[in-house]
Design a protein around this motif. Structure first.
Motif, PDB file in Angstrom:
ATOM      1  N   SER A 351       0.829  -1.193   0.000  1.00  0.00           N
ATOM      2  CA  SER A 351       0.000   0.000   0.000  1.00  0.00           C
ATOM      3  C   SER A 351       0.869   1.250   0.000  1.00  0.00           C
ATOM      4  O   SER A 351       1.811   1.384   0.794  1.00  0.00           O
ATOM      5  N   GLY A 352       0.548   2.191  -0.897  1.00  0.00           N
ATOM      6  CA  GLY A 352       1.278   3.449  -0.948  1.00  0.00           C
ATOM      7  C   GLY A 352       1.022   4.345   0.236  1.00  0.00           C
ATOM      8  O   GLY A 352       1.661   5.379   0.390  1.00  0.00           O
ATOM      9  N   LYS A 353       0.072   3.947   1.102  1.00  0.00           N
ATOM     10  CA  LYS A 353      -0.127   4.715   2.326  1.00  0.00           C
ATOM     11  C   LYS A 353       1.074   4.551   3.246  1.00  0.00           C
ATOM     12  O   LYS A 353       1.356   5.414   4.076  1.00  0.00           O
ATOM     13  N   LYS A 354       1.776   3.436   3.076  1.00  0.00           N
ATOM     14  CA  LYS A 354       2.997   3.228   3.853  1.00  0.00           C
ATOM     15  C   LYS A 354       4.143   3.998   3.226  1.00  0.00           C
ATOM     16  O   LYS A 354       4.143   4.293   2.036  1.00  0.00           O
ATOM     17  N   ASP A 355       5.143   4.301   4.020  1.00  0.00           N
ATOM     18  CA  ASP A 355       6.277   5.079   3.531  1.00  0.00           C
ATOM     19  C   ASP A 355       7.080   4.299   2.510  1.00  0.00           C
ATOM     20  O   ASP A 355       7.123   3.063   2.543  1.00  0.00           O
ATOM     21  N   VAL A 356       7.746   5.028   1.605  1.00  0.00           N
ATOM     22  CA  VAL A 356       8.569   4.387   0.578  1.00  0.00           C
ATOM     23  C   VAL A 356       9.707   3.582   1.197  1.00  0.00           C
ATOM     24  O   VAL A 356      10.273   2.689   0.566  1.00  0.00           O
ATOM     25  N   VAL A 357      10.028   3.864   2.456  1.00  0.00           N
ATOM     26  CA  VAL A 357      11.056   3.092   3.165  1.00  0.00           C
ATOM     27  C   VAL A 357      10.647   1.628   3.272  1.00  0.00           C
ATOM     28  O   VAL A 357      11.501   0.732   3.285  1.00  0.00           O
ATOM     29  N   ASN A 358       9.342   1.364   3.348  1.00  0.00           N
ATOM     30  CA  ASN A 358       8.870  -0.030   3.381  1.00  0.00           C
ATOM     31  C   ASN A 358       9.242  -0.762   2.104  1.00  0.00           C
ATOM     32  O   ASN A 358       9.649  -1.924   2.126  1.00  0.00           O
ATOM     33  N   LEU A 359       9.102  -0.072   0.976  1.00  0.00           N
ATOM     34  CA  LEU A 359       9.504  -0.660  -0.304  1.00  0.00           C
ATOM     35  C   LEU A 359      10.998  -0.935  -0.303  1.00  0.00           C
ATOM     36  O   LEU A 359      11.463  -1.998  -0.707  1.00  0.00           O
ATOM     37  N   LYS A 360      11.769   0.035   0.171  1.00  0.00           N
ATOM     38  CA  LYS A 360      13.230  -0.110   0.216  1.00  0.00           C
ATOM     39  C   LYS A 360      13.637  -1.316   1.053  1.00  0.00           C
ATOM     40  O   LYS A 360      14.498  -2.115   0.655  1.00  0.00           O
ATOM     41  N   SER A 361      13.009  -1.495   2.203  1.00  0.00           N
ATOM     42  CA  SER A 361      13.401  -2.590   3.091  1.00  0.00           C
ATOM     43  C   SER A 361      13.068  -3.942   2.469  1.00  0.00           C
ATOM     44  O   SER A 361      13.806  -4.913   2.660  1.00  0.00           O
ATOM     45  N   MET A 362      11.964  -4.020   1.720  1.00  0.00           N
ATOM     46  CA  MET A 362      11.598  -5.284   1.076  1.00  0.00           C
ATOM     47  C   MET A 362      12.622  -5.678   0.017  1.00  0.00           C
ATOM     48  O   MET A 362      12.975  -6.852  -0.129  1.00  0.00           O
ATOM     49  N   VAL A 363      13.133  -4.695  -0.715  1.00  0.00           N
ATOM     50  CA  VAL A 363      14.147  -4.974  -1.737  1.00  0.00           C
ATOM     51  C   VAL A 363      15.493  -5.261  -1.081  1.00  0.00           C
ATOM     52  O   VAL A 363      16.202  -6.192  -1.463  1.00  0.00           O
ATOM     53  N   ASP A 364      15.838  -4.464  -0.064  1.00  0.00           N
ATOM     54  CA  ASP A 364      17.127  -4.663   0.616  1.00  0.00           C
ATOM     55  C   ASP A 364      17.214  -6.028   1.292  1.00  0.00           C
ATOM     56  O   ASP A 364      18.311  -6.566   1.476  1.00  0.00           O
ATOM     57  N   SER A 365      16.060  -6.597   1.652  1.00  0.00           N
ATOM     58  CA  SER A 365      16.062  -7.902   2.318  1.00  0.00           C
ATOM     59  C   SER A 365      16.502  -9.026   1.390  1.00  0.00           C
ATOM     60  O   SER A 365      16.844 -10.119   1.843  1.00  0.00           O
ATOM     61  N   GLY A 366      16.477  -8.760   0.080  1.00  0.00           N
ATOM     62  CA  GLY A 366      16.844  -9.773  -0.900  1.00  0.00           C
ATOM     63  C   GLY A 366      15.669 -10.587  -1.405  1.00  0.00           C
ATOM     64  O   GLY A 366      15.803 -11.350  -2.366  1.00  0.00           O
TER      65      GLY A 366
END
Length: 412
Positions: A351-366
Motif C-alpha cells: 500500500s502506498g499509504k505506507k512510507d517508501v522506506v517499506n519498499l526499500k526494506s523489502m528490496v534490501d532484504s533480498g
C-alpha cells in the motif's frame, strides 16, 4: 436513477460496539487474531473464525454453518439487536492522521448493479464470486458494506451535517486511534430527501467491494429462482453499501515489488528502460514521483526517477492513461515478463499509504529485486475507466475509508 433504500440494521448494543467491531479478518497477523480471540469474547472475529472455539481450522460449507451458529448466539445473548425502523445510517471516521470521512450506510439495488447504474472498474474472479455467494446464502447476512461513491450533493450533505449535531448512537476509538461514529436517520422527511437525492443520480461507482457486489447479484439470482412468491421487495434484492461523496474519498497508490529482473543484468535492464523512459539516478535518498507518468524505482540500493518519453507513447483510452496500466504495458510485461498480474508469484504489492522506506526494506532484504512507485489514481480516472466499460489492473488503488466489520449487519 439510483435506488437507495433504508434498512433495519442488526447492530451491537452501545456498550459493546467497541468490543465487537473488527478489521477485516485478513488484515490481522496470526498473533493479533489469537490475542483478540483469546481475550475478547465479543469480537466479531469469533463469528467469522468459528473454528477457534474448537481449536480447529474449518473451511467450506462446514465453516459457513458454524459462522451462522456463532452469529445466532450473539443475537440470542443480546450482543446484536435489530433496529425496529428502516433507517439510513450516517457513519463518520476520524483517522489517526486527522482525515475525516462522512458517508451513509444504506441498501443499494442489485438491479442497479446489473443495469450498470452502479458501475465497476475492476474485474472479478468467478471462483471467488461463487464462494462468497455460497457463504452469504448459508449465513444469511453481510457485515461488510460495499464502498460506493457519488457526486457531491448539497441536500445529502445538509442532512449528514445536521444529524451530527445530535449525540451519536455509537462513538468508539480503536487501537489504531481511529474514531468511529454512527447516527440513525429514520424520520420520514429525511429518509425521503436522501432517497430522492440518489434517485436523481444517473450513476454510482464502486470504489471498493467488486466481489461483494457481484456475489450479491449471484445470491439474488439464486434466491429469486428458489422463491415462487418473489416480488422484488425481498431484502436479497439489495446489498449493504457505504455511500460517500467523491470529495471525501481518499485514493492511495500501490507499490509494485518484483522478485527478479527476468534474467537480465542490472545494466541490461536499465538499457531496455532507457528506450521509453528518461532515467535519473537519485542515489540513496528516498524519492517519490509527483506527476502522472513519472515513476520511482528502487534497484540495487539506489532510487531512480523514470519519466515517460511521451513522443514514443500514444494514449488511446482512459485506461492507457492510468499509471498502473502504463507500468504494466511498458515495463512489467515486455521487460520483466509478468503477464498475469493476479497470479504471477514474482510480483507483490505494498500500500502506498505506507512510507517508501517499506519498499526499500523489502528490496534490501533480498526477497525482491526491484520496486516501483507512482502517484495515486484520481476519482476522475476511476470514473472515466468505468464509463468506458474498462477495468483497472489489480491493486491499482488503495481506497479509504475502511469500515469496521460488525458495526451494521444486513440480513437477507
Amino acid at each position: 436513477m439510483a435506488n437507495i433504500k433504508p434498512f433495519r440494521a442488526v447492530r451491537p448494543t452501545r456498550d459493546k460496539v467497541s468490543l465487537v467491531a473488527s478489521r477485516s479478518y485478513q488484515s490481522y497477523t496470526q498473533s493479533e487474531r489469537e490475542a483478540r480471540l483469546d481475550h475478547n469474547p465479543y469480537s466479531f472475529l469469533h463469528i467469522v473464525n468459528p473454528g477457534y472455539k474448537y481449536d480447529k481450522e474449518i473451511s467450506g460449507k462446514e465453516r459457513y454453518q458454524l459462522v451462522k451458529n456463532r452469529y445466532s448466539e450473539f443475537k440470542e445473548d443480546g450482543v446484536f439487536v435489530q433496529d425496529k425502523l428502516p433507517s439510513f445510517y450516517v457513519y463518520k471516521i476520524i483517522d489517526r492522521d486527522h482525515q475525516v470521512f462522512n458517508g451513509i450506510i444504506a441498501a443499494a439495488s442489485v438491479e442497479d448493479y446489473k443495469n450498470n447504474v452502479i458501475k465497476k472498474h475492476e474485474d472479478t474472479i468467478e471462483s471467488r464470486e461463487i464462494i462468497f455467494k455460497d457463504y452469504l446464502k448459508t449465513v444469511g447476512f453481510n457485515a461488510e458494506p460495499v464502498l460506493l461513491t457519488y457526486p457531491d450533493n448539497a441536500n445529502i450533505s445538509f442532512i449528514v451535517n445536521e444529524v451530527q449535531k445530535e449525540r451519536a448512537e455509537f462513538e468508539f476509538t480503536t487501537t489504531y486511534r481511529d474514531t468511529h461514529y454512527l447516527w440513525e436517520i429514520n424520520s420520514a422527511n429525511d429518509v425521503q430527501t436522501i432517497a430522492n437525492a440518489f434517485a436523481e443520480m444517473d450513476t454510482l461507482y464502486i470504489a471498493d467491494g467488486h466481489h461483494r457486489s457481484s456475489s450479491s447479484a449471484l445470491l439474488c439470482d439464486a434466491l429469486t429462482a428458489e422463491n415462487p412468491n418473489h416480488n422484488g421487495k425481498e431484502t436479497y434484492n439489495h446489498f449493504m453499501s457505504f455511500l460517500i461523496a467523491e470529495s471525501e474519498l481518499k485514493l492511495h497508490e500501490f507499490y509494485r515489488i518484483i522478485k527478479d529482473l527476468n534474467g537480465l543484468s542490472k545494466e541490461e535492464f536499465l538499457i531496455q528502460l532507457d528506450t521509453i523512459y528518461r532515467i535519473d539516478n537519485r542515489g540513496i535518498m528516498p524519492y517519490k514521483p509527483s506527476k502522472p507518468h513519472h515513476f520511482s524505482m528502487y534497484l540495487d540500493g539506489e532510487f531512480y526517477s523514470l519519466y515517460l518519453r511521451k513522443n514514443d507513447y500514444t494514449f488511446k483510452t482512459a485506461l492507457d492513461q492510468l499509471d498502473a496500466q502504463l507500468l504494466y504495458d511498458t515495463i512489467l510485461k515486455p521487460i520483466l515478463g509478468i503477464n498475469d498480474l493476479r497470479n504471477d508469484t514474482r510480483i507483490d504489492y505494498l500500500s502506498g499509504k505506507k512510507d517508501v522506506v517499506n519498499l526499500k526494506s523489502m528490496v534490501d532484504s533480498g526477497t525482491f529485486k526491484v520496486g516501483f512507485g507512482m502517484v495515486p489514481a484520481t476519482i476522475e480516472q476511476l470514473k472515466a475507466i468505468a464509463d468506458e466499460g474498462l477495468t483497472m489492473p489489480p491493486k491499482s488503488t488503495y481506497i479509504e475509508p475502511k469500515l469496521r466489520s460488525g458495526v451494521t449487519i444486513y440480513e437477507f
